[in-house]
Motif scaffolding. Sequence first.
Motif, PDB file in Angstrom:
ATOM      1  N   GLY A  50      18.958  21.690 -23.666  1.00 22.85           N
ATOM      2  CA  GLY A  50      19.224  20.353 -24.198  1.00 22.85           C
ATOM      3  C   GLY A  50      20.265  20.425 -25.305  1.00 22.85           C
ATOM      4  N   ALA A  51      20.721  19.242 -25.713  1.00 21.44           N
ATOM      5  CA  ALA A  51      21.611  19.188 -26.873  1.00 21.44           C
ATOM      6  C   ALA A  51      20.853  19.702 -28.093  1.00 21.44           C
ATOM      7  CB  ALA A  51      22.084  17.759 -27.108  1.00 21.44           C
ATOM      8  N   SER A  52      19.534  19.614 -28.053  1.00 18.35           N
ATOM      9  CA  SER A  52      18.705  20.045 -29.186  1.00 18.35           C
ATOM     10  C   SER A  52      18.986  21.500 -29.561  1.00 18.35           C
ATOM     11  CB  SER A  52      17.220  19.908 -28.852  1.00 18.35           C
ATOM     12  OG  SER A  52      16.926  18.582 -28.526  1.00 18.35           O
ATOM     13  N   TYR A  99      20.125  10.849 -36.467  1.00 17.80           N
ATOM     14  CA  TYR A  99      19.137  11.452 -35.562  1.00 17.80           C
ATOM     15  C   TYR A  99      18.171  12.351 -36.339  1.00 17.80           C
ATOM     16  CZ  TYR A  99      17.310  14.166 -31.643  1.00 17.80           C
ATOM     17  OH  TYR A  99      16.481  14.784 -30.746  1.00 17.80           O
ATOM     18  N   GLY A 118      13.088   7.290 -27.086  1.00 16.98           N
ATOM     19  CA  GLY A 118      14.513   7.182 -26.769  1.00 16.98           C
ATOM     20  C   GLY A 118      14.871   7.958 -25.527  1.00 16.98           C
ATOM     21  N   ARG A 159      16.062  19.571 -19.498  1.00 14.80           N
ATOM     22  CA  ARG A 159      16.477  20.318 -20.690  1.00 14.80           C
ATOM     23  C   ARG A 159      17.794  21.078 -20.499  1.00 14.80           C
ATOM     24  NH1 ARG A 159      15.813  17.867 -23.347  1.00 14.80           N
ATOM     25  NH2 ARG A 159      15.705  19.136 -25.216  1.00 14.80           N
ATOM     26  N   ASN A 179      22.434   7.119 -32.504  1.00 11.23           N
ATOM     27  CA  ASN A 179      20.990   6.945 -32.544  1.00 11.23           C
ATOM     28  C   ASN A 179      20.630   7.027 -34.021  1.00 11.23           C
ATOM     29  OD1 ASN A 179      18.232   7.162 -32.401  1.00 11.23           O
ATOM     30  ND2 ASN A 179      18.186   9.154 -31.396  1.00 11.23           N
ATOM     31  N   SER A 236      20.685  14.768 -20.668  1.00 12.83           N
ATOM     32  CA  SER A 236      19.466  13.969 -20.822  1.00 12.83           C
ATOM     33  C   SER A 236      19.704  12.469 -20.679  1.00 12.83           C
ATOM     34  CB  SER A 236      18.847  14.210 -22.200  1.00 12.83           C
ATOM     35  OG  SER A 236      18.284  15.492 -22.254  1.00 12.83           O
ATOM     36  N   LYS A 237      20.725  11.952 -21.339  1.00 17.69           N
ATOM     37  CA  LYS A 237      20.865  10.496 -21.441  1.00 17.69           C
ATOM     38  C   LYS A 237      21.683   9.933 -20.279  1.00 17.69           C
ATOM     39  CE  LYS A 237      18.912  11.273 -25.450  1.00 17.69           C
ATOM     40  NZ  LYS A 237      17.633  10.885 -25.960  1.00 17.69           N
ATOM     41  N   TYR A 251      18.618  16.382 -37.278  1.00 14.97           N
ATOM     42  CA  TYR A 251      19.741  17.006 -37.991  1.00 14.97           C
ATOM     43  C   TYR A 251      19.322  17.640 -39.318  1.00 14.97           C
ATOM     44  CZ  TYR A 251      22.762  14.367 -34.747  1.00 14.97           C
ATOM     45  OH  TYR A 251      23.368  13.840 -33.646  1.00 14.97           O
ATOM     46  N   ASP A 258      28.087  15.237 -32.103  1.00 16.73           N
ATOM     47  CA  ASP A 258      27.059  15.150 -31.056  1.00 16.73           C
ATOM     48  C   ASP A 258      27.386  13.922 -30.202  1.00 16.73           C
ATOM     49  OD1 ASP A 258      24.788  14.625 -29.574  1.00 16.73           O
ATOM     50  OD2 ASP A 258      23.390  14.870 -31.237  1.00 16.73           O
ATOM     51  N   ILE A 309      26.155  13.022 -27.147  1.00 13.45           N
ATOM     52  CA  ILE A 309      25.178  12.918 -26.063  1.00 13.45           C
ATOM     53  C   ILE A 309      25.128  11.521 -25.429  1.00 13.45           C
ATOM     54  CG2 ILE A 309      23.241  12.476 -27.660  1.00 13.45           C
ATOM     55  CD1 ILE A 309      22.340  14.755 -25.045  1.00 13.45           C
ATOM     56  N   TYR A 310      25.537  10.499 -26.184  1.00 13.69           N
ATOM     57  CA  TYR A 310      25.504   9.128 -25.628  1.00 13.69           C
ATOM     58  C   TYR A 310      26.889   8.675 -25.170  1.00 13.69           C
ATOM     59  CZ  TYR A 310      20.811   8.807 -27.612  1.00 13.69           C
ATOM     60  OH  TYR A 310      19.479   9.023 -27.913  1.00 13.69           O
ATOM     61  N   SER A 328      27.290  11.607 -35.061  1.00 10.42           N
ATOM     62  CA  SER A 328      27.006  11.289 -33.668  1.00 10.42           C
ATOM     63  C   SER A 328      27.292   9.824 -33.384  1.00 10.42           C
ATOM     64  CB  SER A 328      25.534  11.584 -33.371  1.00 10.42           C
ATOM     65  OG  SER A 328      25.246  11.254 -32.032  1.00 10.42           O
ATOM     66  N   TYR A 360      19.845   1.609 -28.152  1.00  6.77           N
ATOM     67  CA  TYR A 360      19.007   1.177 -29.268  1.00  6.77           C
ATOM     68  C   TYR A 360      19.595  -0.051 -29.962  1.00  6.77           C
ATOM     69  CZ  TYR A 360      17.867   6.115 -28.716  1.00  6.77           C
ATOM     70  OH  TYR A 360      17.538   7.344 -28.199  1.00  6.77           O
ATOM     71  N   ILE A 362      22.445  21.940 -31.151  1.00  9.12           N
ATOM     72  CA  ILE A 362      22.514  21.555 -32.575  1.00  9.12           C
ATOM     73  C   ILE A 362      22.024  22.728 -33.432  1.00  9.12           C
ATOM     74  CG2 ILE A 362      21.506  20.009 -34.333  1.00  9.12           C
ATOM     75  CD1 ILE A 362      21.225  17.915 -31.945  1.00  9.12           C
TER      76      ILE A 362
HETATM   77  C1  LIG Z   1      21.696  11.940 -31.052  1.00  7.46           C
HETATM   78  C2  LIG Z   1      20.846  12.836 -30.218  1.00  7.46           C
HETATM   79  N1  LIG Z   1      21.208  14.124 -30.078  1.00  7.46           N
HETATM   80  C3  LIG Z   1      20.475  14.982 -29.352  1.00  7.46           C
HETATM   81  C4  LIG Z   1      19.309  14.568 -28.724  1.00  7.46           C
HETATM   82  C5  LIG Z   1      18.512  15.586 -27.939  1.00  7.46           C
HETATM   83  O1  LIG Z   1      18.907  15.569 -26.617  1.00  7.46           O
HETATM   84  P1  LIG Z   1      18.414  16.658 -25.560  1.00  7.46           P
HETATM   85  O2  LIG Z   1      17.377  15.993 -24.707  1.00  7.46           O
HETATM   86  O3  LIG Z   1      19.646  16.980 -24.783  1.00  7.46           O
HETATM   87  O4  LIG Z   1      17.888  17.827 -26.295  1.00  7.46           O
HETATM   88  C6  LIG Z   1      18.904  13.241 -28.819  1.00  7.46           C
HETATM   89  C7  LIG Z   1      17.659  12.786 -28.179  1.00  7.46           C
HETATM   90  O5  LIG Z   1      17.150  11.717 -28.415  1.00  7.46           O
HETATM   91  C8  LIG Z   1      19.693  12.350 -29.589  1.00  7.46           C
HETATM   92  O6  LIG Z   1      19.360  11.066 -29.723  1.00  7.46           O
END
Ligand SMILES: Cc1ncc(COP(=O)(O)O)c(C=O)c1O
Length: 394
Positions: free
Chosen positions: A98-100, A124, A37, A244, A174, A235-236, A127, A202, A204-205, A170, A325, A103
């Motif tokens: 990153g968003a990672s 996702y 993704g 990151r 995703n 990222s997206k 989570y 979240d 991110i998209y 989110s 997706y 979270i």
């Molecule tokens: C819904 C969602 N949140 C967060 C992330 C992580 O993003 P990042 O690359 O900013 O850590 C992803 C990555 O696929 C995602 O799909």
Amino acid sequence: MSERFVNPTISNLPQSGIRKFFNIAQEIPNVISLGIGEPDFVTPYPIRRHAIDSLLNGETQYTENAGLIRLREEIVYYLKTRFSLEYNPKTEIVVTVGASEAIDIVLRATLSLGDEVILQDPGYVSYAPCIIMAGAIPVPVKTRSENEFQLTAADIEEKITDKTRAILLSYPNNPTGSILSLECMQDIANLAVKHDLFIISDEIYNELVYDGNTQPSFASLNGMRDRCVTINGFSKAFAMTGQRVGYLCAPEGIAKQALKIHQYTVLCVCRTSQAAAIAALKTGKETDYKDVIMMRESYDRRRRLMHSALVNMGLSCVEPKGAFYAFPSIASTGLSSDEFCERLLKEEAVVCVPGSAFGEGGEGHIRCCYATDIDKMKEAFLRMNRFIQRLKEE
Ligand SMILES: Cc1ncc(COP(=O)(O)O)c(C=O)c1O
């Protein structure tokens, strides 16, 4: 032998159902991946140029823990002008890996042992593990294709107990590609107020929504700002997965605690990546987000192609409205999503991700990513079609 030193909470976590397939795929020649993704674009040139200049200028030191103030100011401007959000750059934004990371630290900053967090299923992959690592309990709420995978307040309410603390969601989503209607959002917001819950959204998209639709930001709803944490990143939308950079936006009381975890664990995000992120937002506003729009239009073309190809193969598939997706049903084949993906990979060298990797609610579906080269996608559709026709003859 060394297993006895390991924390059972961690060893009991399953390996990501996405990675497992990539490991098999690496050994198969001529493989086409609709699995991963991430944007298939290289980060736009002005962003890379700025990162290089920053390095050449000797900007190699730590930054403020919360991130360069110039970056936080750009983030605040971006969120205000594009998503009607209001945050204070000095106290309410933390720039994260990153968003990672956002979270993870939001969950750790807010949850106590045994708290319950409602989350959408399928959802996702990170989570539920992050909730468990924070000592809390994930409570999945199934979403359904009949309802375009929208999370409803009624389904959430059934799962609320006196331990429920938060709703993590989110949209654009995703793995389903769905967006959430304003009406559903408002109902969830009302529920959050009624049961005194906070929302982790979240987003991110948020730049990847098609057909003239938009996905409003949760914190922009009336009364929501102070019970909402917004997560986003570069990222997206800006094709910056490898750099990151993400961020969280939260009322000061929460941001301050999340910042402590960030401070003690990563100190700050890589300065060069922060320079790249500043350039992404600065160039974005100066060019009306030309690069973001160009990439979105390209995904949109591929989205249409993928949706019609999947339907023509005989798979029922809700039209994806956001992210990159599609999430077709493979129930008609009689295979589980794991069996389907494993056989598709071994017999036709195409990688898709089993819906079960995203929670029980994903079973019976597969995730196909259309941020993939168009010719490769077309070849993948031929192979998938051949596979499905062969299944019918078995
Ligand atoms: C819904 C969602 N949140 C967060 C992330 C992580 O993003 P990042 O690359 O900013 O850590 C992803 C990555 O696929 C995602 O799909």
